[in-house]
Scaffold this motif. Structure first.
Motif, PDB file in Angstrom:
ATOM      1  N   GLN A 131      19.210 -29.952 -32.612  1.00  0.00           N
ATOM      2  CA  GLN A 131      17.804 -29.898 -32.242  1.00  0.00           C
ATOM      3  C   GLN A 131      17.007 -29.241 -33.348  1.00  0.00           C
ATOM      4  O   GLN A 131      17.543 -28.430 -34.105  1.00  0.00           O
ATOM      5  CB  GLN A 131      17.618 -29.081 -30.959  1.00  0.00           C
ATOM      6  CG  GLN A 131      17.616 -29.898 -29.701  1.00  0.00           C
ATOM      7  CD  GLN A 131      16.441 -30.849 -29.639  1.00  0.00           C
ATOM      8  OE1 GLN A 131      15.510 -30.774 -30.420  1.00  0.00           O
ATOM      9  NE2 GLN A 131      16.488 -31.751 -28.688  1.00  0.00           N
ATOM     10  N   ILE A 132      15.730 -29.557 -33.370  1.00  0.00           N
ATOM     11  CA  ILE A 132      14.840 -28.931 -34.339  1.00  0.00           C
ATOM     12  C   ILE A 132      14.481 -27.534 -33.843  1.00  0.00           C
ATOM     13  O   ILE A 132      14.288 -27.309 -32.649  1.00  0.00           O
ATOM     14  CB  ILE A 132      13.544 -29.762 -34.470  1.00  0.00           C
ATOM     15  CG1 ILE A 132      13.878 -31.162 -34.935  1.00  0.00           C
ATOM     16  CG2 ILE A 132      12.587 -29.123 -35.437  1.00  0.00           C
ATOM     17  CD1 ILE A 132      12.687 -32.064 -34.886  1.00  0.00           C
ATOM     18  N   ARG A 133      14.403 -26.596 -34.776  1.00  0.00           N
ATOM     19  CA  ARG A 133      13.975 -25.240 -34.419  1.00  0.00           C
ATOM     20  C   ARG A 133      12.793 -24.884 -35.308  1.00  0.00           C
ATOM     21  O   ARG A 133      12.829 -25.066 -36.514  1.00  0.00           O
ATOM     22  CB  ARG A 133      15.112 -24.239 -34.658  1.00  0.00           C
ATOM     23  CG  ARG A 133      16.331 -24.489 -33.789  1.00  0.00           C
ATOM     24  CD  ARG A 133      16.128 -23.975 -32.387  1.00  0.00           C
ATOM     25  NE  ARG A 133      17.179 -24.448 -31.499  1.00  0.00           N
ATOM     26  CZ  ARG A 133      16.939 -25.114 -30.365  1.00  0.00           C
ATOM     27  NH1 ARG A 133      15.713 -25.365 -29.988  1.00  0.00           N
ATOM     28  NH2 ARG A 133      17.946 -25.489 -29.616  1.00  0.00           N
ATOM     29  N   ALA A 139      15.229 -16.936 -33.408  1.00  0.00           N
ATOM     30  CA  ALA A 139      15.368 -15.494 -33.251  1.00  0.00           C
ATOM     31  C   ALA A 139      15.736 -14.894 -34.594  1.00  0.00           C
ATOM     32  O   ALA A 139      16.660 -15.350 -35.253  1.00  0.00           O
ATOM     33  CB  ALA A 139      16.460 -15.195 -32.222  1.00  0.00           C
ATOM     34  N   GLU A 140      15.008 -13.857 -34.999  1.00  0.00           N
ATOM     35  CA  GLU A 140      15.219 -13.292 -36.328  1.00  0.00           C
ATOM     36  C   GLU A 140      15.974 -11.986 -36.243  1.00  0.00           C
ATOM     37  O   GLU A 140      15.748 -11.187 -35.342  1.00  0.00           O
ATOM     38  CB  GLU A 140      13.873 -13.024 -36.994  1.00  0.00           C
ATOM     39  CG  GLU A 140      13.235 -14.269 -37.542  1.00  0.00           C
ATOM     40  CD  GLU A 140      11.972 -13.960 -38.302  1.00  0.00           C
ATOM     41  OE1 GLU A 140      11.485 -12.825 -38.173  1.00  0.00           O
ATOM     42  OE2 GLU A 140      11.477 -14.846 -39.003  1.00  0.00           O
ATOM     43  N   ARG A 430      15.583 -11.510 -43.649  1.00  0.00           N
ATOM     44  CA  ARG A 430      15.940 -11.786 -42.262  1.00  0.00           C
ATOM     45  C   ARG A 430      16.800 -13.020 -42.152  1.00  0.00           C
ATOM     46  O   ARG A 430      16.686 -13.964 -42.917  1.00  0.00           O
ATOM     47  CB  ARG A 430      14.678 -12.017 -41.443  1.00  0.00           C
ATOM     48  CG  ARG A 430      13.860 -10.780 -41.384  1.00  0.00           C
ATOM     49  CD  ARG A 430      12.618 -11.014 -40.626  1.00  0.00           C
ATOM     50  NE  ARG A 430      11.581 -10.216 -41.224  1.00  0.00           N
ATOM     51  CZ  ARG A 430      10.337 -10.238 -40.849  1.00  0.00           C
ATOM     52  NH1 ARG A 430       9.968 -11.047 -39.891  1.00  0.00           N
ATOM     53  NH2 ARG A 430       9.458  -9.477 -41.430  1.00  0.00           N
ATOM     54  N   SER A 431      17.654 -12.998 -41.141  1.00  0.00           N
ATOM     55  CA  SER A 431      18.443 -14.181 -40.845  1.00  0.00           C
ATOM     56  C   SER A 431      17.953 -14.739 -39.516  1.00  0.00           C
ATOM     57  O   SER A 431      17.486 -14.013 -38.650  1.00  0.00           O
ATOM     58  CB  SER A 431      19.933 -13.829 -40.766  1.00  0.00           C
ATOM     59  OG  SER A 431      20.179 -13.025 -39.656  1.00  0.00           O
ATOM     60  N   ILE A 440      23.960 -19.354 -36.380  1.00  0.00           N
ATOM     61  CA  ILE A 440      23.075 -18.885 -37.442  1.00  0.00           C
ATOM     62  C   ILE A 440      22.489 -20.086 -38.164  1.00  0.00           C
ATOM     63  O   ILE A 440      23.215 -20.973 -38.607  1.00  0.00           O
ATOM     64  CB  ILE A 440      23.836 -17.996 -38.433  1.00  0.00           C
ATOM     65  CG1 ILE A 440      24.259 -16.702 -37.743  1.00  0.00           C
ATOM     66  CG2 ILE A 440      22.953 -17.645 -39.615  1.00  0.00           C
ATOM     67  CD1 ILE A 440      24.886 -15.709 -38.674  1.00  0.00           C
ATOM     68  N   ILE A 441      21.167 -20.096 -38.294  1.00  0.00           N
ATOM     69  CA  ILE A 441      20.500 -21.232 -38.940  1.00  0.00           C
ATOM     70  C   ILE A 441      20.210 -20.928 -40.407  1.00  0.00           C
ATOM     71  O   ILE A 441      20.292 -21.783 -41.268  1.00  0.00           O
ATOM     72  CB  ILE A 441      19.170 -21.526 -38.216  1.00  0.00           C
ATOM     73  CG1 ILE A 441      19.474 -22.029 -36.814  1.00  0.00           C
ATOM     74  CG2 ILE A 441      18.371 -22.557 -38.961  1.00  0.00           C
ATOM     75  CD1 ILE A 441      18.249 -22.305 -36.023  1.00  0.00           C
TER      76      ILE A 441
END
Lengths: 697, 217
Positions: A131-133, A139-140, A430-431, A440-441
């Motif tokens: 899915q697109i985020r 969430a960071e 940030r991740s 994790i994106i």
């Protein structure tokens, strides 16, 4: 954002004035940038019709060149799928809106959709959820903190104790926010002062200063010099404007201990304190410290224990004063046997008193502001400086730390001559994580100086990119009006645009497009997609395509010419194939009767190694006539932009992941011997901004 | 080109085909002005001096290559130990293309087009318009700055990059013009240090820029 710093400047359809208002100045784009219509312009009492617009005066403001854009709507903006199904009577409005989502098409001009549309570069993709985020739903988490000036990484434990500013030597100029540099100043020693006994106690004569290379401010303007060129933050904390020293909390405690020991030894100092001058002006820091120690002493004295906060029984005694009544009641339950004892302990606090002297923290309010007023009024005559440029602006004052060296009332700084350097605010790396599956994106390297990413899943690697260009065929397209500004579309005349879909993944995808027949909004335009279903080839290497080409040409060049693309899935070897181009020497090209040059319904326009182009046709509405008729006031800013909401559905086959736990399972699943292909599909709304409609009709 | 002895190609030769700048080419045009050069000044070969009026360059000043000194509005005077960088223009026309002539001062003498005091630095691309403009001693005219016609800039001022001084404006001494036209007074007291640093810089520049004052005399 993602290390790909080629972010285009996103000012879709905005005029220059609006760009200056809403962007941060760096040209970055953020959701909500397309502003909703101003309420003043939609005043129904305002029945001024737009003035007749002449050919030479089509636009009253100079128009920025319009770049066609594509915005994609993140699926997170759709309502919770659970609310759609519950027939809740109380949430009727909500369910009705959910139905609108299903039945009605996406309206790019709605105020809410403003915040869910993103350019492709801002979106990421979760590989687990497929899915697109978007930046809103992701969430960071913070990877590391660092100072943007010295690039020094600050461990997160220091953040909690020392705050989120750089504690080394990085400062910003209080006047112009530029970086300050440490400079060495050579002060020749004053021969007269060397022998005087006061020399040792004079204010610090350091030999380093902070100076700004842009506005030429230096710390000598507030009278501060430093002894060493490093750890300036620490040295600055001990200095006040003018070079006087300031006591930190630790030093105050030590001084108080010394005074207490001296006072106990002297014996007569308490009497001396009682006659202390009540008018001594304390600054906020000293007053707070005095008051705090005074009250702590009172509490410990009242409870009869010598230490304050030392042993647990004292802590419990402190609780008895400021704990809520419920807490003491609960505690009395456990010690309920000795109720008489408790009542005695509660009646003990009567021995507390208030502060009586400035050394204990008393500060009489001086409500006479005349000195401050005269300082402001006579500023120009007393100092000879320009009052306006000497007054600190709001932004300058806001970035200052609270100045605790001022007296509690009316002592706050107002002038630029008392502004102190600002330590740099730390930045973070940030991740990003998918909110649903916690995958994790995006994860940057924890080393501050590298800008690479360990993991980076961006949407541009999964969804086809769409580029838009107006289609003008020299012989076929009717000529436009001569004075038309560039990038504008004529109303009530069909205009054609080429949409190029570029496929980033290594599988061929099948794309299905859908748009409403007329665009939503005040000026509906008729839209026709000439080829709503087509396939894009996979993103193979260039060498593979070249090898394929060689094979094709070696077999027969003529057969390549003759094989016309009969359907939307024009099969055949790679290489550009355009439906509708005039091919000399073709014998009876199947669908070429009539329009030989123009785009045709049901056929792709052009095809390449990993891209396909199709044509859409739009007929914009007339702006001026519609605006006159519907009585909704003049044409607002950006209402003339032609935007098409488009629903894109992508289907492809991906390799199903091998089940690692039970390797035999995949073969047991009905014997998928052909690589275990899994059909996947992704669907989303997007908005194409094609151009501005000319205001000729 | 096949000769055995290599002949030095002058930099302004017409066979010079390589151009990397996107700005229009700079070339000498207009009348050759009468000049008064000090013996120790450094004038680059490709500097552009035009105009009917006199151009004066004083002791130890440096005019970089492709700097323009136009005396179309009046006399241009460059003080001692000044540095005029590339593409700067002293005596420029205003934005409408007019060359102003300065109004005469109290004693009735002509103000000349542009007067630079000592130790002035005019940075790259700055435009100092003609018409009695005076730049005080020690001032730095920043990169891309435009000083309007007839403006009088005080001593030891700093005009930061891309700032503008309106025509006829009077800037007091030690002013810093920064940001979007904001002003403040520079209180560092480093004028002497700056002058010394300028002298050192001129020392280096004199060795780096080949001077050819004879071309203009």
């Amino acid at each position: 954002m993602f290390g790909n710093n080629r972010l285009p400047a996103f000012h879709p359809g905005l005029t220059q004035s609006r760009i200056r208002d809403t962007t941060t100045g760096s040209g970055l784009w953020f959701p909500g940038l397309r502003s909703p219509p101003l309420p003043s312009e939609s005043d129904p009492a305002n029945d001024q019709l737009p003035l007749p617009i002449t050919q030479e005066d089509l636009y009253d403001t100079p128009m920025a060149p319009f770049n066609p854009y594509t915005y994609i709507r993140c699926p997170c903006s759709e309502l919770n799928p659970y609310t759609k199904r519950t027939p809740d009577v109380t949430a009727q409005g909500l369910s009705r809106a959910a139905q609108d989502d299903d039945d009605h098409t996406f309206d790019p001009r709605a105020a809410r959709s403003n915040y869910s549309l993103y350019p492709l570069e801002y979106l990421s993709f979760c590989e687990d959820c497929h899915q697109i985020r978007c930046p809103r739903c992701v969430a960071e988490e913070i990877v590391c903190y660092y100072c943007p000036n010295c690039l020094f990484e600050v461990p997160s434990s220091n953040i909690r104790s020392e705050g989120s500013r750089c504690t080394r030597s990085c400062f910003q100029c209080p006047i112009c926010i530029g970086p300050l540099a440490v400079n060495h100043v050579e002060t020749p020693p004053d021969p007269n002062q060397l022998l005087s006994p006061d020399h040792a106690s004079s204010s610090h004569l350091g030999s380093y200063i902070l100076s700004c290379s842009y506005c030429n401010w230096s710390s000598t303007e507030i009278g501060i010099k430093f002894d060493k060129p490093n750890s300036i933050h620490m040295q600055l904390a001990k200095l006040r404007n003018g070079g006087e020293t300031r006591l930190t909390a630790k030093e105050r405690k030590e001084r108080r201990k010394e005074q207490a020991s001296q006072g106990g030894g002297g014996g007569g100092s308490s009497a001396g304190q009682g006659e202390e001058d009540l008018d001594t002006l304390l600054d906020m820091e000293t007053q707070f410290a005095n008051l705090k120690s005074f009250y702590q002493n009172q509490l410990s004295d009242a409870n009869g224990t010598g230490k304050v906060g030392g042993d647990p029984s004292a802590a419990l005694g402190n609780l008895g004063f400021d704990a809520p009544a419920s807490l003491s009641r609960i505690m009395s339950l456990y010690t309920g046997s000795s109720s008489l004892h408790d009542k005695k302990s509660k009646s003990r606090p009567g021995t507390m008193r208030e502060a009586l002297a400035p050394s204990e923290g008393l500060q009489l309010a001086s409500l006479d502001e005349s000195s401050a007023i005269t300082a402001l009024q006579d500023f120009e005559s007393t100092t000879g400086l320009d009052a306006y440029s000497s007054t600190a602006s709001t932004t300058q004052l806001q970035s200052q730390a609270p100045y605790l060296g001022a007296s509690p009332l009316h002592g706050l700084t107002r002038f630029t001559s008392s502004l102190r350097p600002i330590p740099y605010l730390l930045r973070t790396k940030r991740s990003k994580r998918c909110p649903q599956c916690r995958h994790i994106i995006s994860k940057p390297e924890s080393k501050v100086t590298t800008t690479r990413f360990r993991i980076r899943l961006i949407a541009g690697n999964y969804i086809p990119t769409i580029t838009i260009k107006q289609l003008i065929i020299p012989g076929l397209t009717p000529p436009s009006m001569p004075n038309l500004p560039p990038d504008t579309i004529e109303p009530l005349k069909p205009a054609q645009f080429v949409l190029t879909f570029k496929n980033p993944i290594f599988e061929s995808v099948r794309v299905t497009l859908a748009t409403p027949a007329t665009t939503p909004g005040r000026f509906p335009a008729k839209v026709t997609i000439l080829c709503p279903q087509f396939e894009i080839d996979s993103n193979t290497d260039v060498w593979e395509e070249a090898l394929k080409d060689n094979n094709a040409t070696s077999s027969s060049s003529q057969s390549q010419n003759l094989s016309s693309s009969t359907g939307p899935e024009g099969s055949g070897p790679g290489g550009r194939k355009r439906a509708g181009t005039l091919r000399p020497g073709t014998a009876g090209g199947a669908s070429l009767a009539g329009e030989e040059l123009g785009p045709e319904v049901g056929k792709v326009w052009e095809r390449g190694r990993n891209w396909t182009s199709i044509v859409i046709e739009v007929i914009p509405a007339s702006l001026v006539q519609t605006a006159k008729r519907d009585g909704r006031g003049p044409i607002k800013e950006d209402e003339d932009v032609l935007e098409i909401p488009m629903f894109v559905r992508i289907e492809w086959e991906a390799e199903a992941p091998e089940d690692e736990i039970m390797p035999g399972l995949s073969s047991a699943k009905g014997g998928n011997k052909d690589g275990g292909k899994e059909k996947r599909e992704l669907a989303y709304w997007c908005v194409l901004g094609l151009g501005r409609v000319a205001r000729t009709l | 080109m096949s000769s055995a002895t290599p002949s030095p190609v002058p930099s302004s030769a017409h066979g010079h085909h390589k151009r990397h700048s996107i700005l229009p080419a700079v070339s000498q045009s207009g009348p050759k002005p009468p000049v008064q050069f000090s013996s120790s000044c450094t004038i680059a070969d490709s500097a552009l001096l035009t105009g009917p009026h006199t151009i004066i360059v004083s002791t130890e000043s440096v005019i970089h290559p492709r700097a323009r000194l136009e005396s179309l509005g009046g006399r241009v005077t460059v003080g001692r130990r000044c540095i005029v960088h590339e593409r700067a223009c002293l005596g420029a026309a205003d934005l409408q293309g007019r060359y102003h002539k300065g109004s005469p001062d109290k004693e009735g003498r002509s103000m000349g087009a542009v007067t630079l005091g000592d130790y002035v630095t005019v940075e790259v691309g700055a435009q100092v318009e003609s018409g009695g403009t005076v730049i005080g001693e020690g001032t730095t005219v920043g990169i891309g700055t435009r000083v309007g016609a007839g403006a009088i800039v005080g001593k030891h001022c700093t005009l930061t990059a891309n700032s503008t001084v309106a025509a006829g404006e009077v800037i007091p001494d030690y002013t810093v013009i920064y940001s979007n036209g904001l002003r403040r007074i520079d209180r560092r007291g480093v004028s002497d240090l700056k002058n010394k640093a300028q002298a050192r810089q001129i020392d280096v520049l004199r060795r780096m820029i080949p001077s050819n004052p004879g071309k203009f005399q």
